[in-house]
Design an enzyme around this catalytic site. Structure first.
Site, PDB file in Angstrom:
ATOM      1  N   TYR A  59       0.846  -1.182   0.000  1.00  0.00           N
ATOM      2  CA  TYR A  59       0.000   0.000   0.000  1.00  0.00           C
ATOM      3  C   TYR A  59       0.892   1.246   0.000  1.00  0.00           C
ATOM      4  O   TYR A  59       1.628   1.504   0.952  1.00  0.00           O
ATOM      5  CB  TYR A  59      -0.898   0.043   1.241  1.00  0.00           C
ATOM      6  CG  TYR A  59      -1.953  -1.046   1.309  1.00  0.00           C
ATOM      7  CD1 TYR A  59      -2.143  -1.959   0.279  1.00  0.00           C
ATOM      8  CD2 TYR A  59      -2.768  -1.156   2.431  1.00  0.00           C
ATOM      9  CE1 TYR A  59      -3.111  -2.947   0.355  1.00  0.00           C
ATOM     10  CE2 TYR A  59      -3.749  -2.139   2.511  1.00  0.00           C
ATOM     11  CZ  TYR A  59      -3.913  -3.037   1.479  1.00  0.00           C
ATOM     12  OH  TYR A  59      -4.880  -4.009   1.575  1.00  0.00           O
ATOM     13  N   PRO A 207     -16.240  -4.938   2.702  1.00  0.00           N
ATOM     14  CA  PRO A 207     -17.585  -5.358   3.131  1.00  0.00           C
ATOM     15  C   PRO A 207     -18.689  -4.417   2.663  1.00  0.00           C
ATOM     16  O   PRO A 207     -19.869  -4.776   2.748  1.00  0.00           O
ATOM     17  CB  PRO A 207     -17.467  -5.355   4.655  1.00  0.00           C
ATOM     18  CG  PRO A 207     -16.427  -4.326   4.956  1.00  0.00           C
ATOM     19  CD  PRO A 207     -15.429  -4.463   3.842  1.00  0.00           C
ATOM     20  N   LEU A 208     -18.310  -3.245   2.165  1.00  0.00           N
ATOM     21  CA  LEU A 208     -19.285  -2.309   1.615  1.00  0.00           C
ATOM     22  C   LEU A 208     -19.192  -2.234   0.096  1.00  0.00           C
ATOM     23  O   LEU A 208     -19.642  -1.260  -0.521  1.00  0.00           O
ATOM     24  CB  LEU A 208     -19.099  -0.915   2.229  1.00  0.00           C
ATOM     25  CG  LEU A 208     -19.362  -0.844   3.735  1.00  0.00           C
ATOM     26  CD1 LEU A 208     -19.066   0.542   4.273  1.00  0.00           C
ATOM     27  CD2 LEU A 208     -20.806  -1.245   4.036  1.00  0.00           C
ATOM     28  N   GLY A 211     -17.603   0.868  -1.414  1.00  0.00           N
ATOM     29  CA  GLY A 211     -18.427   2.073  -1.387  1.00  0.00           C
ATOM     30  C   GLY A 211     -19.757   1.937  -2.086  1.00  0.00           C
ATOM     31  O   GLY A 211     -20.667   2.748  -1.850  1.00  0.00           O
ATOM     32  N   SER A 214     -22.865   1.479   0.160  1.00  0.00           N
ATOM     33  CA  SER A 214     -23.198   2.651   0.977  1.00  0.00           C
ATOM     34  C   SER A 214     -24.047   3.655   0.205  1.00  0.00           C
ATOM     35  O   SER A 214     -24.562   4.617   0.781  1.00  0.00           O
ATOM     36  CB  SER A 214     -21.925   3.346   1.454  1.00  0.00           C
ATOM     37  OG  SER A 214     -21.287   4.011   0.370  1.00  0.00           O
TER      38      SER A 214
END
Length: 332
Positions: A59, A207-208, A211, A214
């Site tokens: 990262y 887990p979203l 985005g 959401s």
């Protein structure tokens, strides 16, 4: 706003908050980064008991580990630091290959320890299984690091059921990190049951839906320059995204009925998958961190859980979750 510290879960010998924090976006991939806000977000995470902080050596080409190390330097005993190795990433993009050989395991651990500025890593993952190296060699080298006190627990990412069995025959595997959300449910049929048979916790990343769940992504054109959803993920390609948007709308409508945000509802659904599940939604800011953390306290009825799955049926999702190059390194 969450004022109570999160309940806890176990990952091997580690006690962690029931929800962790993915730190990818603090280093790159989701547009401009802001170290000061990232550090404030990490501090707030620890205040809330969001103790599992997840990064990787690639990262920001190491910048993510360095940032995390600086942010928790004065609160090391409150943080459960998880990092990953294995991706070969000489330049931009998501990487050009995987290395799981013993020499690379050892060298990667030493480099991560330096960048993080710590004397041990709480949880060290192999990012993807190396198809050229037996998992027995990789796990054997990781077990040596545990014996030396440099690593407390070891994990695998996106590993299939057969690999998990082979790995667990060499050394205890504390956790599997794989993509799991309402629109990525491939692991439920075979991999989740094997994890539970072997006592392996599950850490869902994305887990979203990066985005999407959401409700924040309506068009790839609205994403910031440098956001890899613009070019690297088929589900966000214009045609697929247009066909997926009704799923986000249905989830949003249900969340509004329950007086929740769509993100909270999607995360609460995951929390109800089991006490061995610790999602790690990523965020760069404190507002979303606090909103997401509230999901760990929610209790949904069987009827509400069924309504969530009806709103986002797994078979209705359009597009692969990774591009073809990346999917080649994911075991189903």
């Amino acid at each position: 706003m969450t004022l109570t510290r999160l309940p806890t879960r176990k990952i091997g010998s580690l006690t962690v908050g029931a929800q962790g924090l993915g730190c990818l976006g603090m280093a790159e991939f989701y547009g401009p980064t802001d170290e000061q806000e990232a550090r404030r977000t990490l501090a707030r995470a620890l205040d809330l008991g969001v103790s599992l902080l997840d990064t990787a050596d690639v990262y920001g080409h190491g910048a993510g580990e360095e940032l995390l190390g600086r942010a928790v330097a004065g609160r090391r005993d409150e943080a459960v630091i998880a990092t990953k190795f294995g991706v070969v990433r000489p330049g931009p993009g998501v990487g050009s290959g995987i290395r799981g050989d013993a020499a690379h395991v050892r060298a990667s651990c030493e480099a991560s320890l330096r960048r993080l500025g710590v004397d041990h890593i709480d949880l060290l993952y192999l990012t993807r299984v190396d198809p050229q190296v037996g998992i027995e060699e990789t796990v054997g080298a990781l077990a040596e690091l545990v014996a030396q006190g440099k690593v407390r627990e070891i994990g695998l990412c996106e590993a299939g059921a057969a690999t998990l069995r082979r790995a667990a025959a060499v050394a205890p595997i504390a956790v599997l990190q794989s993509e799991w959300s309402l629109w990525s449910r491939d692991l439920e049929r075979e991999i989740v049951p094997v994890c539970r048979e072997l006592g392996i916790a599950i850490v869902p990343y994305a887990p979203l839906g990066r985005g999407f769940l959401s409700g924040a992504v309506r068009s790839a054109d609205g994403l910031e320059e440098g956001d890899f959803r613009r070019f690297g993920l088929p589900r966000f390609a214009p045609d697929n995204l247009a066909r997926n948007l009704p799923l986000a709308d249905a989830l949003g409508a249900l969340a509004a009925e329950l007086r929740l945000t769509p993100a909270q509802l999607a995360l609460a659904w995951l929390h109800h998958r089991g006490a061995d599940v610790v999602p790690i939604p990523g965020t760069r800011g404190r507002g979303h961190l606090e909103e997401n953390a509230d999901a760990a306290f929610l209790v949904l009825s069987p009827a509400e859980l069924a309504a969530v799955e009806e709103a986002v049926p797994a078979e209705a999702v359009h597009g692969a979750r990774w591009n073809e190059q990346s999917m080649a390194y994911i075991e189903s």
